[in-house]
Design a protein around this motif. Structure first.
Motif, PDB file in Angstrom:
ATOM      1  N   LYS A 202       0.984  -1.058   0.209  1.00  0.00           N
ATOM      2  CA  LYS A 202       0.081  -0.013  -0.204  1.00  0.00           C
ATOM      3  C   LYS A 202       1.053   1.321  -0.054  1.00  0.00           C
ATOM      4  O   LYS A 202       0.540   2.689  -0.292  1.00  0.00           O
ATOM      5  N   SER A 203       1.975   1.167   0.999  1.00  0.00           N
ATOM      6  CA  SER A 203       2.718   2.536   0.859  1.00  0.00           C
ATOM      7  C   SER A 203       3.799   2.219   0.333  1.00  0.00           C
ATOM      8  O   SER A 203       4.643   3.025   0.552  1.00  0.00           O
TER       9      SER A 203
ATOM     10  N   GLN B 215       2.234   4.081  -5.197  1.00  0.00           N
ATOM     11  CA  GLN B 215       2.980   5.421  -4.170  1.00  0.00           C
ATOM     12  C   GLN B 215       4.088   4.496  -2.917  1.00  0.00           C
ATOM     13  O   GLN B 215       3.824   3.498  -3.088  1.00  0.00           O
TER      14      GLN B 215
ATOM     15  N   TYR C  42       5.254   6.181   0.726  1.00  0.00           N
ATOM     16  CA  TYR C  42       5.280   7.028   2.404  1.00  0.00           C
ATOM     17  C   TYR C  42       5.541   6.071   2.903  1.00  0.00           C
ATOM     18  O   TYR C  42       4.914   5.368   3.668  1.00  0.00           O
ATOM     19  N   PRO C  43       6.538   4.827   2.983  1.00  0.00           N
ATOM     20  CA  PRO C  43       6.714   4.033   3.433  1.00  0.00           C
ATOM     21  C   PRO C  43       6.913   4.847   5.255  1.00  0.00           C
ATOM     22  O   PRO C  43       7.028   5.858   5.174  1.00  0.00           O
ATOM     23  N   GLU C  44       7.032   3.637   6.090  1.00  0.00           N
ATOM     24  CA  GLU C  44       7.345   4.499   7.891  1.00  0.00           C
ATOM     25  C   GLU C  44       9.109   5.162   7.512  1.00  0.00           C
ATOM     26  O   GLU C  44       9.457   5.781   7.805  1.00  0.00           O
TER      27      GLU C  44
ATOM     28  N   ILE D 202       4.114  10.464  -3.083  1.00  0.00           N
ATOM     29  CA  ILE D 202       5.094   9.982  -3.227  1.00  0.00           C
ATOM     30  C   ILE D 202       5.094  11.322  -1.839  1.00  0.00           C
ATOM     31  O   ILE D 202       5.372  12.686  -1.910  1.00  0.00           O
TER      32      ILE D 202
ATOM     33  N   GLN E  46       2.344   2.814  11.131  1.00  0.00           N
ATOM     34  CA  GLN E  46       2.272   3.217  10.281  1.00  0.00           C
ATOM     35  C   GLN E  46       1.040   2.147   9.312  1.00  0.00           C
ATOM     36  O   GLN E  46       0.487   3.277   8.395  1.00  0.00           O
TER      37      GLN E  46
ATOM     38  N   GLU F 297      -1.282   4.467   7.073  1.00  0.00           N
ATOM     39  CA  GLU F 297      -1.967   4.006   5.740  1.00  0.00           C
ATOM     40  C   GLU F 297      -4.002   3.549   5.893  1.00  0.00           C
ATOM     41  O   GLU F 297      -4.225   4.238   4.682  1.00  0.00           O
TER      42      GLU F 297
ATOM     43  N   TYR G  94      -4.947  15.126  -3.211  1.00  0.00           N
ATOM     44  CA  TYR G  94      -4.198  14.928  -3.271  1.00  0.00           C
ATOM     45  C   TYR G  94      -3.034  15.968  -1.659  1.00  0.00           C
ATOM     46  O   TYR G  94      -2.351  15.657  -1.116  1.00  0.00           O
TER      47      TYR G  94
ATOM     48  N   GLN H  98       3.306  11.050  10.243  1.00  0.00           N
ATOM     49  CA  GLN H  98       4.876  10.500   9.701  1.00  0.00           C
ATOM     50  C   GLN H  98       5.729  11.549  10.356  1.00  0.00           C
ATOM     51  O   GLN H  98       6.730  10.793  11.167  1.00  0.00           O
TER      52      GLN H  98
END
Lengths: 130, 180
Positions: free
Chosen positions: A10-11, A29, A31-33, A68, B27, B31, B52, B63
């Motif tokens: 998902k990220s 997409q 946007y990871p941890e 991103i 996380q 999400e 967006y 985050q």
């Protein structure tokens, strides 16, 4: 050199680097941890690949990243700078950046990456949502 | 006195809040909430750019809180900080807002407010320039890229507003409001 494949979550995007076809693809997409942790193996693989890349081979890199986050942007910039260095050293490297036509922000983001780079960098609109 | 959820909900609704979360950010929670925000806005027929931008500000805020909490793990106030996160996404007369809050240690206040004051003072062109410089800078250690606040300011339709309220000798509560 061996392929590099990382499945999509998902990220995080799908990473599909196929040296035999001289095609690198990043799709999805991001946007990871921890973006640096995610992209580190990708950047390491790319360093090694670009080092041994033949000057005659045309390397195509496809990006399709609808969203991103900022820390991933930093990593993408690092990746593009590696490609730019290779290009300046005479290697045939070309970037194609896909975005959905309605996603103006994704285009803007691509345009900002492109600024200051001299390697061939094409932005291509996709008409339909994939 | 027992918690009156209906009163709490009315309070949120009176402020235009559509989605909110209070507690420890993971996380997975980021999400899922992010998806909820996007889905809600898609049904409202809002422009893609607005969706967006709201999503993007939401991700950067949550985050930031998560990264700050992660950096405080093991410290005396680590747990308190990690549990202090809160986010509210809502609608105002002019558009949408994303508001986030969390505890910060008093010793971090000076750096945080100096950073915010620097960003708040810049116009869109100056923000773009700063963003580009920071994007190309050698990487600082840690999970963040130092781009989040600049990015939020670039997406905002109004100047970022923030407050820092001292709670006690060690801790303060930081609130950031971004209008999109």
């Amino acid at each position: 050199m061996e392929n590099l494949y990382i499945g999509k979550t998902k990220s995080t995007p799908e990473i599909n680097f196929e040296p035999e076809k001289a095609k690198l693809k990043i799709e999805g997409q991001s946007y990871p941890e921890n973006a640096f942790k995610f992209y580190e193996p990708v950047l390491t693989w790319l360093d090694e690949y670009l080092r041994q890349l033949d000057h005659e081979v045309v390397l195509e890199i496809y990006f399709h990243m609808p969203y991103i986050n900022t820390s991933s942007s930093k990593c993408v910039m690092m990746l593009l700078e590696k490609l730019e260095d290779a290009y300046r050293n005479g290697k045939k490297v070309a970037v194609r950046w896909y975005y959905e036509q309605e996603n103006e922000m994704a285009l803007e983001c691509a345009e900002e990456f492109k600024e200051d780079l001299t390697l061939p960098f094409a932005t291509c609109a996709l008409k339909e949502e994939p | 006195m027992a918690l009156n959820l209906h009163e709490l909900q009315k309070l949120l609704q009176n402020h235009g809040v559509l989605i909110s979360f209070s507690g420890r950010f993971t996380q997975e929670i980021i999400e899922e909430l992010g998806d909820a925000v996007k889905k809600y806005m898609e049904t409202e027929a809002i422009s893609r750019n607005d969706i967006y931008n709201v999503f993007s500000v939401f991700i950067e805020q949550t985050q930031n809180i998560k990264n700050y909490s992660a950096a405080q793990i093991g410290s005396a106030d680590g747990d308190k900080i990690a549990n202090s996160g809160i986010i509210a996404i809502g609608k105002s007369e002019a558009g949408y807002f994303v508001s986030s809050g969390n505890m910060v240690t008093n010793q971090d206040i000076a750096t945080l407010s100096a950073r915010l004051d620097e960003i708040v003072a810049l116009d869109k062109d100056a923000l773009k320039k700063l963003y580009k410089e920071q994007l190309r800078k050698e990487m600082p250690p840690g999970a963040g890229a130092g781009l989040g606040l600049i990015d939020m300011a670039r997406r905002a339709s109004r100047t970022l507003s923030y407050s820092i309220v001292k709670l006690d000798g060690h801790m303060s509560f930081f609130t950031l409001v971004v209008h999109v």
